[in-house]
Design an enzyme around this catalytic site. Structure first.
Site, PDB file in Angstrom:
ATOM      1  N   ASP A 104      -1.994  -4.744  13.917  1.00 59.24           N
ATOM      2  CA  ASP A 104      -2.323  -4.557  15.221  1.00 59.24           C
ATOM      3  C   ASP A 104      -3.581  -5.766  16.044  1.00 59.24           C
ATOM      4  O   ASP A 104      -3.894  -6.538  14.646  1.00 59.24           O
ATOM      5  CB  ASP A 104      -3.525  -3.311  14.984  1.00 59.24           C
TER       6      ASP A 104
ATOM      7  N   SER B 261      -0.703  -4.930   5.304  1.00 61.57           N
ATOM      8  CA  SER B 261      -0.104  -4.914   7.133  1.00 61.57           C
ATOM      9  C   SER B 261      -2.241  -5.114   6.782  1.00 61.57           C
ATOM     10  O   SER B 261      -2.918  -4.868   6.176  1.00 61.57           O
ATOM     11  CB  SER B 261       0.247  -4.276   7.585  1.00 61.57           C
TER      12      SER B 261
ATOM     13  N   ARG C 108       8.458  -3.486  12.317  1.00 59.99           N
ATOM     14  CA  ARG C 108       7.773  -3.695  10.967  1.00 59.99           C
ATOM     15  C   ARG C 108       8.454  -3.807  10.257  1.00 59.99           C
ATOM     16  O   ARG C 108       8.347  -4.391   9.229  1.00 59.99           O
ATOM     17  CB  ARG C 108       6.895  -2.110  10.922  1.00 59.99           C
TER      18      ARG C 108
ATOM     19  N   ARG D 242       1.873  11.128  -8.726  1.00 58.38           N
ATOM     20  CA  ARG D 242       1.313  11.260  -7.409  1.00 58.38           C
ATOM     21  C   ARG D 242       2.387  10.574  -6.514  1.00 58.38           C
ATOM     22  O   ARG D 242       1.638  10.426  -5.480  1.00 58.38           O
ATOM     23  CB  ARG D 242      -0.173  10.520  -7.010  1.00 58.38           C
TER      24      ARG D 242
ATOM     25  N   ARG E 240      -0.518  -8.723  -2.964  1.00 59.13           N
ATOM     26  CA  ARG E 240      -0.421  -7.503  -2.209  1.00 59.13           C
ATOM     27  C   ARG E 240       0.214  -8.336  -1.475  1.00 59.13           C
ATOM     28  O   ARG E 240       0.036  -9.313  -0.314  1.00 59.13           O
ATOM     29  CB  ARG E 240      -1.722  -7.103  -1.730  1.00 59.13           C
TER      30      ARG E 240
ATOM     31  N   GLY F 198       1.372  -1.497   0.093  1.00 59.19           N
ATOM     32  CA  GLY F 198       0.004  -0.118  -0.037  1.00 59.19           C
ATOM     33  C   GLY F 198       0.998   1.051   0.216  1.00 59.19           C
ATOM     34  O   GLY F 198       0.302   2.303  -0.873  1.00 59.19           O
TER      35      GLY F 198
ATOM     36  N   ARG G  63       7.786   2.106   1.683  1.00 58.50           N
ATOM     37  CA  ARG G  63       7.483   0.478   1.020  1.00 58.50           C
ATOM     38  C   ARG G  63       8.677  -0.107  -0.399  1.00 58.50           C
ATOM     39  O   ARG G  63       8.813  -0.944   0.166  1.00 58.50           O
ATOM     40  CB  ARG G  63       6.195  -0.261   1.734  1.00 58.50           C
TER      41      ARG G  63
HETATM   42  N1  ADE Z   1      -5.148  -2.163   8.305  1.00 59.70           N
HETATM   43  C1  ADE Z   1      -3.855  -2.493   8.773  1.00 59.70           C
HETATM   44  N2  ADE Z   1      -4.612  -2.550  10.123  1.00 59.70           N
HETATM   45  C2  ADE Z   1      -5.711  -3.069  10.098  1.00 59.70           C
HETATM   46  C3  ADE Z   1      -7.371  -2.762  10.434  1.00 59.70           C
HETATM   47  N3  ADE Z   1      -7.500  -2.400  12.147  1.00 59.70           N
HETATM   48  N4  ADE Z   1      -8.182  -1.865   9.401  1.00 59.70           N
HETATM   49  C4  ADE Z   1      -8.669  -2.530   8.976  1.00 59.70           C
HETATM   50  N5  ADE Z   1      -7.148  -2.230   7.970  1.00 59.70           N
HETATM   51  C5  ADE Z   1      -5.887  -2.198   8.677  1.00 59.70           C
END
Ligand code: ADE
Length: 234
Positions: A204, A90, A217, A43, A87, A20, A24
């Protein structure tokens, strides 16, 4: 050149990795590719083409969310003839046995809506990953000793979700994690007969509220790039 990608015809490889974050893309290209050349900066959405073990690879940022990914994946497929799109991103874990830093191989990607919803309307199309890529990625991760989970994920439209009930239902139905891009990538791969896979590092956790520290990361992201490259050319 397309509206969003400045590369000349032939400057994009048939195999494309899609993080994304454009920074990176730069880090992965500089770390893993030989002779990486900047092929897009329209962009600021950086894209690089180089070689990995003699194979040509492009690493192109896709931006955040399905509308952004859809632009890049459409142009890569339709204008640059990309055949394999992986892809590398995260996700937020939705199950208790999924831990921070684990890698998820997205077998299916559920969604509430995608940029392809105009085609499907009320029909609930279930786009899957490419089996060859998925199984090769599982093997590559295992041989590197990286803990993976294979299963369904959910591609959300919003990061700051005001509908916690939906997340609860996803968890109840075994969805491993939430992210924001894979479902549209899988839709496009199905539509144009290309190979697609989403590899996701857990950054997360929606239940424990843990988050991957910023200084860790890069290592997790690097593991994922290696799995993606190994799977693409297995
Ligand atoms: N990408 C990484 N963590 C995310 C989350 N909590 N919700 C949506 N996309 C994410």
């Amino acid at each position: 050149m397309t509206i969003h990608i400045g590369a000349e015809p032939g400057q994009i490889a048939e195999t494309v990795l899609l993080p994304g974050d454009p920074y990176r893309a730069r880090w992965a290209a500089q770390t893993f590719l030989q002779d990486a050349e900047l092929v897009n900066e329209v962009r600021g959405m950086l894209g690089y083409t180089g070689t990995w073990n003699g194979h040509r690879v492009t690493i192109q940022g896709s931006g955040m969310g399905m509308p952004s990914l859809s632009i890049y994946a459409n142009e890569l497929i339709r204008d640059y003839n990309a055949q394999t799109l992986i892809r590398i991103g995260s996700c937020g874990a939705m199950q208790a046995d999924v831990n921070i830093r684990d890698v998820i191989l997205a077998m299916t990607a559920s969604s509430l809506s995608t940029p392809s919803s105009g085609i499907f309307k009320e029909f609930n199309f279930a786009p899957p990953a490419d089996w060859g890529l998925l199984s090769a990625a599982a093997q590559a991760a295992e041989s590197k000793g990286i803990s993976t989970h294979v299963g369904g994920i959910y591609s959300a439209d919003v990061f700051y979700d005001e509908r916690p009930d939906l997340n609860e239902q996803m968890t109840r139905h075994g969805i491993l994690a939430v992210e924001m891009e894979a479902a549209e990538l899988y839709n496009l791969a199905a539509r144009y007969g290309r190979r697609a896979l989403a590899l996701l590092t857990v950054s997360d956790h929606l239940q424990t509220h843990e988050a991957l520290p910023a200084d860790q990361r890069e290592q997790s992201f690097g593991d994922m790039v290696e799995i993606a490259l190994t799977a693409a050319f297995a």
